[in-house]
Write a protein that holds these residues in place. Structure first.
Motif, PDB file in Angstrom:
ATOM      1  N   UNK A   1      55.985  58.976 -88.816  1.00 45.18           N
ATOM      2  CA  UNK A   1      57.123  58.728 -89.694  1.00 45.18           C
ATOM      3  C   UNK A   1      56.693  57.910 -90.912  1.00 45.18           C
ATOM      4  N   UNK A   2      57.310  58.256 -92.045  1.00 48.77           N
ATOM      5  CA  UNK A   2      56.979  57.591 -93.302  1.00 48.77           C
ATOM      6  C   UNK A   2      57.594  56.187 -93.342  1.00 48.77           C
ATOM      7  N   UNK A   3      57.010  55.330 -94.156  1.00 49.85           N
ATOM      8  CA  UNK A   3      57.578  54.000 -94.366  1.00 49.85           C
ATOM      9  C   UNK A   3      58.998  54.143 -94.913  1.00 49.85           C
ATOM     10  N   UNK A   4      59.930  53.433 -94.291  1.00 48.91           N
ATOM     11  CA  UNK A   4      61.310  53.487 -94.730  1.00 48.91           C
ATOM     12  C   UNK A   4      62.148  54.543 -94.041  1.00 48.91           C
ATOM     13  N   UNK A   5      61.610  55.248 -93.043  1.00 51.40           N
ATOM     14  CA  UNK A   5      62.398  56.257 -92.321  1.00 51.40           C
ATOM     15  C   UNK A   5      63.550  55.575 -91.572  1.00 51.40           C
ATOM     16  N   UNK A   6      64.553  56.347 -91.246  1.00 50.60           N
ATOM     17  CA  UNK A   6      65.731  55.816 -90.567  1.00 50.60           C
ATOM     18  C   UNK A   6      65.640  56.103 -89.063  1.00 50.60           C
ATOM     19  N   UNK A   7      65.387  55.099 -88.221  1.00 46.97           N
ATOM     20  CA  UNK A   7      65.237  55.331 -86.778  1.00 46.97           C
ATOM     21  C   UNK A   7      66.550  55.672 -86.078  1.00 46.97           C
ATOM     22  N   UNK A   8      67.666  55.552 -86.784  1.00 43.78           N
ATOM     23  CA  UNK A   8      68.967  55.851 -86.183  1.00 43.78           C
ATOM     24  C   UNK A   8      69.537  57.191 -86.650  1.00 43.78           C
ATOM     25  N   UNK A   9      68.694  58.024 -87.249  1.00 47.14           N
ATOM     26  CA  UNK A   9      69.112  59.359 -87.688  1.00 47.14           C
ATOM     27  C   UNK A   9      68.234  60.399 -87.013  1.00 47.14           C
ATOM     28  N   UNK A  10      68.779  61.600 -86.830  1.00 47.58           N
ATOM     29  CA  UNK A  10      68.021  62.685 -86.198  1.00 47.58           C
ATOM     30  C   UNK A  10      66.725  62.947 -86.957  1.00 47.58           C
ATOM     31  N   UNK A  11      65.654  63.211 -86.222  1.00 49.03           N
ATOM     32  CA  UNK A  11      64.347  63.425 -86.841  1.00 49.03           C
ATOM     33  C   UNK A  11      64.339  64.715 -87.648  1.00 49.03           C
ATOM     34  N   UNK A  12      63.791  64.644 -88.851  1.00 52.20           N
ATOM     35  CA  UNK A  12      63.681  65.824 -89.716  1.00 52.20           C
ATOM     36  C   UNK A  12      62.297  65.867 -90.350  1.00 52.20           C
ATOM     37  N   UNK A  13      61.938  67.018 -90.904  1.00 58.97           N
ATOM     38  CA  UNK A  13      60.602  67.200 -91.462  1.00 58.97           C
ATOM     39  C   UNK A  13      60.256  66.161 -92.517  1.00 58.97           C
ATOM     40  N   UNK A  14      61.223  65.853 -93.345  1.00 59.24           N
ATOM     41  CA  UNK A  14      60.957  64.933 -94.448  1.00 59.24           C
ATOM     42  C   UNK A  14      60.671  63.514 -93.975  1.00 59.24           C
ATOM     43  N   UNK A  15      60.893  63.231 -92.673  1.00 54.19           N
ATOM     44  CA  UNK A  15      60.588  61.908 -92.125  1.00 54.19           C
ATOM     45  C   UNK A  15      59.097  61.719 -91.867  1.00 54.19           C
ATOM     46  N   UNK A  16      58.338  62.837 -91.787  1.00 60.48           N
ATOM     47  CA  UNK A  16      56.961  62.770 -91.301  1.00 60.48           C
ATOM     48  C   UNK A  16      55.935  63.060 -92.394  1.00 60.48           C
TER      49      UNK A  16
ATOM     50  N   UNK B   1      48.611  52.504 -91.619  1.00 59.72           N
ATOM     51  CA  UNK B   1      49.205  51.169 -91.488  1.00 59.72           C
ATOM     52  C   UNK B   1      50.719  51.286 -91.393  1.00 59.72           C
ATOM     53  N   UNK B   2      51.272  50.757 -90.336  1.00 62.54           N
ATOM     54  CA  UNK B   2      52.709  50.736 -90.102  1.00 62.54           C
ATOM     55  C   UNK B   2      53.036  49.435 -89.377  1.00 62.54           C
ATOM     56  N   UNK B   3      54.323  49.163 -89.234  1.00 66.98           N
ATOM     57  CA  UNK B   3      54.750  47.987 -88.485  1.00 66.98           C
ATOM     58  C   UNK B   3      56.031  48.314 -87.744  1.00 66.98           C
ATOM     59  N   UNK B   4      56.084  47.920 -86.470  1.00 63.41           N
ATOM     60  CA  UNK B   4      57.294  48.139 -85.694  1.00 63.41           C
ATOM     61  C   UNK B   4      57.435  49.561 -85.188  1.00 63.41           C
ATOM     62  N   UNK B   5      58.683  49.953 -84.944  1.00 66.44           N
ATOM     63  CA  UNK B   5      58.971  51.246 -84.318  1.00 66.44           C
ATOM     64  C   UNK B   5      58.710  52.398 -85.281  1.00 66.44           C
ATOM     65  N   UNK B   6      57.905  53.345 -84.811  1.00 62.13           N
ATOM     66  CA  UNK B   6      57.645  54.597 -85.517  1.00 62.13           C
ATOM     67  C   UNK B   6      57.560  55.724 -84.505  1.00 62.13           C
ATOM     68  N   UNK B   7      57.615  56.945 -84.987  1.00 62.86           N
ATOM     69  CA  UNK B   7      57.474  58.122 -84.127  1.00 62.86           C
ATOM     70  C   UNK B   7      56.283  58.933 -84.603  1.00 62.86           C
ATOM     71  N   UNK B   8      55.408  59.278 -83.663  1.00 63.36           N
ATOM     72  CA  UNK B   8      54.280  60.172 -83.939  1.00 63.36           C
ATOM     73  C   UNK B   8      54.640  61.548 -83.392  1.00 63.36           C
ATOM     74  N   UNK B   9      54.435  62.577 -84.199  1.00 62.21           N
ATOM     75  CA  UNK B   9      54.691  63.958 -83.797  1.00 62.21           C
ATOM     76  C   UNK B   9      53.362  64.691 -83.686  1.00 62.21           C
ATOM     77  N   UNK B  10      53.072  65.224 -82.504  1.00 63.70           N
ATOM     78  CA  UNK B  10      51.853  66.002 -82.280  1.00 63.70           C
ATOM     79  C   UNK B  10      52.225  67.468 -82.086  1.00 63.70           C
ATOM     80  N   UNK B  11      51.500  68.354 -82.748  1.00 62.86           N
ATOM     81  CA  UNK B  11      51.790  69.792 -82.693  1.00 62.86           C
ATOM     82  C   UNK B  11      50.530  70.539 -82.263  1.00 62.86           C
TER      83      UNK B  11
END
Length: 354
Positions: free
Chosen positions: A136-151, A176-186
């Motif tokens: 997930x990109x810096x500034x993504x919204x962890x309380x919204x459904x995951x979308x392509x533009x988040x990654x 480099x990130x801090x706190x909660x993020x989501x990694x997507x593996x394909x």
């Protein structure tokens, strides 16, 4: 002339049978091709994915994925193709519970930015086109459904169609990130249009490299019981352990001897002697290699074996079976050819009739 007409009429009469036969042959070939194509399954066990933590009982209210974490399959060629936005984590609508997204919905795995190793457990390997890792990109919204533009893509490997090992690992530099993020593996499959999707919920420490030091062992497995006792096997069940990062599996001991490992809270010990008492314990382990103390021991005595040892425990969708394990389903005894969970005997190629 009449002979020619008669011969042509005979051909006309036979041709429908030839057509029917050809259709059967083509159907059989297509079935074999589909079975081979559909055999590819796998998921990330380290750092444990959202589905893996559901399978371990750490993530709750996950739906059917607890029985088949390896089955997050959807159309490939991500991001041009693949699941719709809002359905990325569940690989579409088949596992809708995984698509829920809030800052505190899912258990997190602790990692550091920098070098990290991602390990896939492939329950059935398949020719592979490519492996891709997004975060997930810096500034993504962890309380919204995951979308392509988040990654954003941070790591990829091109396998060129080769078949990977049952345990496949990739080492990547996590940005480099801090706190909660989501990694997507394909995992993009080479000879089908599909891919497998796994998300990993991580707490990222921006400094340092790799996984933070973890010295805390999981809690001791509780409530170990023996069931499905036959002349040559015993099925063990227990309650899930907990851990500060995440339980990755359980080691099963017969006395002081390690007899198997399970990623679920069930295991069938096979190859036992008839009419004999055995004592079993279970230990939980985490990704850092910490192991809990042994559970309370449970003792079970195998059956006398008057049936020649052909009796087997009833098949359970939640149990993990490895090659050689036998089960009973609808009055028939089946034997697993390889690792399986949630695949119904008589309907999946992993089982053969005994």
């Amino acid at each position: 002339m009449s002979q020619s007409i008669s011969w042509n009429r005979s051909l006309f009469k036979v041709s429908p049978f030839l057509v029917a036969f050809a259709a059967l042959v083509i159907g059989a070939i297509c079935s074999l091709v589909f079975a081979e194509s559909a055999s590819a399954h796998g998921y990330i066990t380290g750092p444990a994915s959202r589905a893996a933590l559901c399978n371990q009982g750490i993530n709750k209210n996950c739906g059917a994925i607890v029985y088949e974490p390896q089955s997050l399959e959807a159309p490939g060629s991500y991001p041009a193709g693949g699941p719709a936005d809002g359905q990325i984590a569940g690989a579409g609508a088949a596992f809708p519970e995984l698509n829920a997204q809030t800052a505190d919905r899912w258990s997190k795995v602790n990692i550091n930015s920098g070098s990290n190793t991602f390990t896939w457990k492939l329950t059935a390997a398949h020719a592979t086109r490519e492996w891709k890792y997004y975060i997930t990109k810096t500034g993504w919204n962890p309380n919204a459904a995951l979308k392509r533009s988040d990654f954003e893509l941070f790591c990829s490997f091109n396998d060129g169609g080769k078949k990977p090992n049952p345990s496949t690992s990739h080492t990547c530099d996590v940005p480099a990130r801090s706190g909660y993020n989501v990694i997507l593996a394909v995992w993009e499959i080479a000879d089908t249009p599909n891919a497998f999707y796994n998300v990993i919920d991580v707490n990222v420490n921006g400094g340092g490299t790799g996984t933070p030091t973890d010295n805390q062992a999981p809690t001791v497995p509780a409530g170990v019981t023996a069931s499905g006792v036959t002349a040559n096997s015993v099925t063990l069940n227990w309650s899930a352990s907990s851990d500060n990062v995440g339980v990755t599996g359980y080691d099963v001991y017969q006395g002081s001897t390690l007899v198997g490992t399970s990623t679920t809270t069930s295991f069938t010990v096979t190859g036992l002697a008839a009419d004999t008492s055995y004592t079993f314990t279970v230990k939980a382990k985490d990704a850092a290699g910490n192991t809990s103390a042994a559970s309370s021991a449970v003792t079970a005595k195998t059956a006398a074996g008057g049936d020649g040892g052909t009796t087997a425990p009833a098949w359970s969708a939640s149990s993990v079976y490895t090659g050689g394990n036998r089960v009973t389903y609808n009055g028939v005894v089946y034997e697993a050819k390889w690792w399986t969970q949630g695949e119904t005997p008589g309907k999946a190629d992993v089982w053969k009739t005994v």
